[in-house]
Design an enzyme around this catalytic site. Structure first.
Site, PDB file in Angstrom:
ATOM      1  N   CYS A   1     -10.112  -5.049   0.626  1.00 31.55           N
ATOM      2  CA  CYS A   1     -11.227  -4.098   0.769  1.00 31.55           C
ATOM      3  C   CYS A   1     -12.181  -4.243  -0.414  1.00 31.55           C
ATOM      4  O   CYS A   1     -11.863  -4.879  -1.425  1.00 31.55           O
ATOM      5  CB  CYS A   1     -10.691  -2.672   0.874  1.00 31.55           C
TER       6      CYS A   1
ATOM      7  N   CYS B   1     -10.792  -3.150  -3.798  1.00 34.95           N
ATOM      8  CA  CYS B   1      -9.816  -4.089  -4.373  1.00 34.95           C
ATOM      9  C   CYS B   1     -10.489  -5.380  -4.827  1.00 34.95           C
ATOM     10  O   CYS B   1     -10.049  -5.998  -5.795  1.00 34.95           O
ATOM     11  CB  CYS B   1      -8.696  -4.372  -3.381  1.00 34.95           C
TER      12      CYS B   1
ATOM     13  N   ASN C   1       0.840  -1.199   0.000  1.00 32.96           N
ATOM     14  CA  ASN C   1       0.000   0.000   0.000  1.00 32.96           C
ATOM     15  C   ASN C   1       0.875   1.249   0.000  1.00 32.96           C
ATOM     16  O   ASN C   1       1.974   1.267   0.569  1.00 32.96           O
ATOM     17  CB  ASN C   1      -1.009  -0.003   1.152  1.00 32.96           C
TER      18      ASN C   1
ATOM     19  N   GLU D   1      -3.119  -4.564  -2.988  1.00 32.67           N
ATOM     20  CA  GLU D   1      -3.644  -5.388  -4.080  1.00 32.67           C
ATOM     21  C   GLU D   1      -3.623  -4.618  -5.402  1.00 32.67           C
ATOM     22  O   GLU D   1      -3.375  -5.168  -6.477  1.00 32.67           O
ATOM     23  CB  GLU D   1      -5.083  -5.825  -3.780  1.00 32.67           C
TER      24      GLU D   1
HETATM   25  N1  THU Z   1      -5.228  -1.542   2.724  1.00 28.06           N
HETATM   26  C1  THU Z   1      -4.683  -2.367   1.775  1.00 28.06           C
HETATM   27  O1  THU Z   1      -3.561  -2.128   1.314  1.00 28.06           O
HETATM   28  N2  THU Z   1      -5.406  -3.424   1.347  1.00 28.06           N
HETATM   29  C2  THU Z   1      -6.645  -3.759   1.819  1.00 28.06           C
HETATM   30  O2  THU Z   1      -7.269  -4.671   1.309  1.00 28.06           O
HETATM   31  C3  THU Z   1      -7.206  -3.016   2.952  1.00 28.06           C
HETATM   32  C4  THU Z   1      -6.534  -1.734   3.301  1.00 28.06           C
HETATM   33  C5  THU Z   1      -4.451  -0.373   3.174  1.00 28.06           C
HETATM   34  C6  THU Z   1      -4.982   0.966   2.770  1.00 28.06           C
HETATM   35  C7  THU Z   1      -4.371   1.869   3.811  1.00 28.06           C
HETATM   36  O3  THU Z   1      -3.067   2.247   3.380  1.00 28.06           O
HETATM   37  C8  THU Z   1      -4.240   0.989   5.033  1.00 28.06           C
HETATM   38  O4  THU Z   1      -4.408  -0.348   4.585  1.00 28.06           O
HETATM   39  C9  THU Z   1      -5.264   1.276   6.108  1.00 28.06           C
HETATM   40  O5  THU Z   1      -6.539   1.270   5.597  1.00 28.06           O
END
Ligand code: THU
Length: 131
Positions: free
Chosen positions: A86, A89, A42, A55
């Site tokens: 999420c 994604c 992320n 993702e």
């Molecule tokens: N995040 C992801 O990278 N993938 C997910 O499926 C859920 C959330 C990240 C986004 C943000 O940088 C951090 O987790 C907190 O929400």
């Protein structure tokens, strides 16, 4: 490559996470039916909504490498065992998954559970339904 190896790729990607705002690093790795693995972390932004998920980074790498399908996904977050992709994604992954794509839910030690992608994103939006 086994599910454990896909987990290892996701965990390695997580070490690159740019998360100065949430402090919540995430790593994802996807495998194509041909066996290629693409990983991502992320990447957050001072304008919070402009950040994006691990993702999504992994999908960008797959597309830029010429891949077009996802048969397996592993996601890991050091602060949340069994993290789920999420909703946004799931929609992005749904664009590329094979019908039998698997999702590996992990903790920091490895895969805890494997589920089908369709079980976590049934009846997703697709333009194919308009035909
Ligand atoms: N995040 C992801 O990278 N993938 C997910 O499926 C859920 C959330 C990240 C986004 C943000 O940088 C951090 O987790 C907190 O929400």
């Amino acid at each position: 490559m086994s599910a454990d190896e896909l987990f290892t790729a996701a965990k390695a990607a997580m070490s690159h996470a740019y998360v100065p705002y949430s402090g919540f690093p995430v790593g994802a790795a996807i495998r194509t039916p041909e066996g290629a693995v693409h990983a991502g972390c992320n990447i957050e932004n001072a304008s919070y909504p402009e950040g994006w998920c691990a993702e999504t980074t992994a999908l960008g790498h797959m597309i830029m490498a010429g891949g077009s399908k996802v048969s397996e996904i592993a996601v890991v977050a050091e602060n949340m065992p069994r993290i789920m992709p999420c909703g946004g994604c799931r929609q992005r992954l749904a664009e590329f998954v094979t019908a039998d794509a698997k999702l590996h839910l992990c903790d920091m030690n490895g895969v805890l559970e494997t589920v089908s992608f369709v079980s976590v994103f049934p009846r997703g939006f697709t333009l194919e339904h308009e035909k």
